[in-house]
Design an enzyme around this catalytic site. Sequence first.
Site, PDB file in Angstrom:
ATOM      1  N   LEU A  20      16.745  27.214 -17.936  1.00  0.00           N
ATOM      2  CA  LEU A  20      16.709  27.310 -19.308  1.00  0.00           C
ATOM      3  C   LEU A  20      15.696  26.068 -19.777  1.00  0.00           C
ATOM      4  O   LEU A  20      15.276  26.137 -20.808  1.00  0.00           O
ATOM      5  CB  LEU A  20      18.199  27.019 -19.993  1.00  0.00           C
ATOM      6  CG  LEU A  20      18.806  28.166 -19.991  1.00  0.00           C
ATOM      7  CD1 LEU A  20      20.292  27.903 -20.606  1.00  0.00           C
ATOM      8  CD2 LEU A  20      18.274  29.555 -20.576  1.00  0.00           C
ATOM      9  N   GLY A  23      15.621  17.960 -18.786  1.00  0.00           N
ATOM     10  CA  GLY A  23      15.492  16.848 -19.720  1.00  0.00           C
ATOM     11  C   GLY A  23      15.470  15.560 -18.684  1.00  0.00           C
ATOM     12  O   GLY A  23      15.524  15.538 -17.581  1.00  0.00           O
ATOM     13  N   ASP A 135      21.425  10.259 -29.554  1.00  0.00           N
ATOM     14  CA  ASP A 135      20.225  10.884 -29.204  1.00  0.00           C
ATOM     15  C   ASP A 135      19.902  11.989 -29.937  1.00  0.00           C
ATOM     16  O   ASP A 135      19.583  13.182 -29.348  1.00  0.00           O
ATOM     17  CB  ASP A 135      20.006  11.047 -27.937  1.00  0.00           C
ATOM     18  CG  ASP A 135      18.445  11.392 -27.382  1.00  0.00           C
ATOM     19  OD1 ASP A 135      17.471  11.172 -28.204  1.00  0.00           O
ATOM     20  OD2 ASP A 135      18.371  12.123 -26.419  1.00  0.00           O
TER      21      ASP A 135
END
Length: 665
Positions: A20, A23, A135
Site C-alpha cells: 500500500l 513511510g 504528525d
Amino acid sequence: MSASCLEGHRHGPLVFRRWLGAGALGTVYLAEYPPTGHRFAVKVLHPHLAARPDVRQRFYSEALALRELAHPHVARVLDARPGPGGLPCLLMEYADGESFSRLPMPLAPVEAVELLTQALEAVEAAHARGLMHWDLSADNLVLTRDAQGARRVKVLDFGASAILSASLSPEERARGMVVGSPAFIAPEQWSGETVDGRADVYALGVVGYLLLTGRLPFGIGRAGELAPPEPHVLNPCVPPVLSTVLLRALASRPGERFPDARTFREALVHCMDPRTRAAERASALVDDVELLVDIDIVLDEDEAPTHQQPILLLPEMRVPEGNVTIFGQSIPADGATPLHQALRAVAHAEPVLEAPAPRVAAPAGLEVRLRVDGGWVPVAASDVSVDGFFAAWEGTLPPLAARLGVELSYEGRTVTCEGDVVRHVTGDEARTWGVAAGAFIHFAEPEAALRQWVAWMLEESTQAQRPEPRPDGELARLLARAAESAQDPYALLGARPDADFEEIRRRASAALRRLEGFRARALPSSQRRALESLRGRVESARCTLGEPLSRAGFDAVRGNLSGLARCVAAGLPDEEVEPLRHAFLSARPGSEARARALFTQGHALEVQRALRAALSRYADALALDPLNVAWLRHYQELRQRTQGLVPSMPPVLHSSPRADPSPLS
C-alpha cells in the site's frame, strides 16, 4: 528488504496481498484472512529501525497503548507481534478510502467542517487517553464509508511520531532535527520547545485551511509572525466567522490557540449551526450556511491511498533550485495531488513581506483613535481587516514595533485594544502611490471577540453599500420543484430506478449545467444559499447513483432490485458487495434465515414449473436479503426466461418503470 518482497508472505493466518505504501517508520501492506476475505492493514517496521532494541521496545509499547483506543474515527490498532523475518508488525483496521490530500479543493464550508469535526473527535478521544499524534497531515486523514454508506473520517498513524522521535540520537537532537510533515507541524515543534495536544490543534487548523482554500496557510513552513490570508478572502464562500476560528487554531503561540480539540470542534460546529443565526448577527457573526447533503466519495480498488512520509528536517535545509523536489520528496509534473500542487505553488515563491499600498476605504461611520505619548489622537483609517488597519499620519511616524493604544467606535459601540506598528508608508511612497503617508497597525494579541466584532462591522458595511437583489422567479420555481424530491436522488435527476450509469451521469451533468447558469445572476443571499445547497444535493445524487458500490448500498436499503441488477451487471465484484451485505443483515436480525426459507420455497416451486409463484417467493427473499448477488442473478435470469410472468410486487421492484421529468430540467 525491498518494498514489495513481502507480497504473498504469511503473517499468522493472514496473507500479504498488496503493497500500500511506505513511510519513515515502515511499509504498509494490505493483508487478507482467506477463509472470510476480511482485510486488514499491516505496518512492518523498517529493518534498520527494527535492528535497534530501543525502537523495537517503543514500537511495541506504543502499540499496547493504542490497542485501548477504540473510536469510530480512528483506524484501530488490533495487535503487534513479530512477523515475516522477525520484523515487528502492527495489525490495524484497513481504512479503505481517499486521503484528504487527494480531495478536490476547495470544499464547500459545510463539507470541510464536517470532515474536520470528525477528525477532531478522534483526536479528542486520543488526548483523553494521553495519546498525542504530533504528525497529523492531509495524508494521514482518510475519508472512508461505513457499512451504511455514510462518510466517515479515519485518522491514521497514531504513535508513529513518538516512535520516530525515540529513534533520534542525541547528536541529531542537538542539531535541531525534528519529526513531522513540514507544512503541518506547529512552530513549537520546529523550535524544539515543549509540545502538547495544541500541536495537533494547529495541524488540523492547517488541514482545515487547505480544505477551504486549496492553499497552505504558510507554505512549507512558517515565517516569523506573519498571519496567513484569511480563508474568506481566498474563498468568498467561507463565512468570516469560520475564518476567525481557523486562524485561532493557527496561532503561532500555543496559548493563543484553542486549549484542546474539543473546544476547537465546538467552535466549528457553533459557527456553522443555522440555529445560531440570530445570535450571531447580534454579536457580529455572519449569516448561517445551510447544511448540504453528504457526498459519498468512492476510491477505486486499484488505487491505494497515499501517505505523506514524515520527514526528518535539518535547520539548514533549504528548498532546492528548480521545481523538482520538496525536502527530497518528488513532485509529479502531471496529475499532482491537490496538496502537492499547493506545496509546489509556494516552494519557490519569493516571500512577500511588505504590505501593498492602502486602497480600501474604511466602513462609513468608523472612528479610530490612537494613544500616543499619553494622549488620544484621531486618525483616518483604511484597509481595515480582522488583523489591523492602515492609519494615515501627518508628521513623524511612530517607530516600527511601537505598541500603541487603539480605540475603535462604530454604530454606538466602542472597543479598545493595543496595536503594533508593523510597516511605514513614507512620504516618498505615498506620493508614488497617490495615497496618504502613515503606518500599518496590527492588533496585538487580539481576542476572538475583537476579531468577530471587526468581521461583523465589515460585513454590515458591505451589506449597507450593496442592496439585496430581488428574488429570481425562475430559480424560485425550480427550487420549489426540487424540494418535492428532496429525499430521492432518482426523482431529483428524473431517472428510472433501473437507469444505467451513463444515463445517471448524463442527467446529473445536465442538471449541474442548468444550475450553473443561475450562479452568475444577481440573487438575494437566501436564494444563493438554497442554490448552493441544491447543487450539493445533485452532486450527492451523482456520487451515490453514479458508482456501482455506493448505488448498491443505497438501492439495498430502498429495495430497488432493478437498480441492484444494474450494479451487478456493471461488474461490481462479489467481494466488495459482501461487507455491505453483512452490515445490512446485521442491522436486521433474523432476516437472513427468513430470506433463505423463502428462497428455498421458490426453488421448490421453480422445479415444479410454478414459475409465477417461484418469482414471487424469490422477490420476497430478496426484499429481506437484497445484496445476495447469486440470488439476484438467478432471479433476473428467470424473469428474462419467463417474460410476462412478472409477480405482483411493489413498483420499485419492477425493472422498467417510466422515467419522470427531472425537476431541474
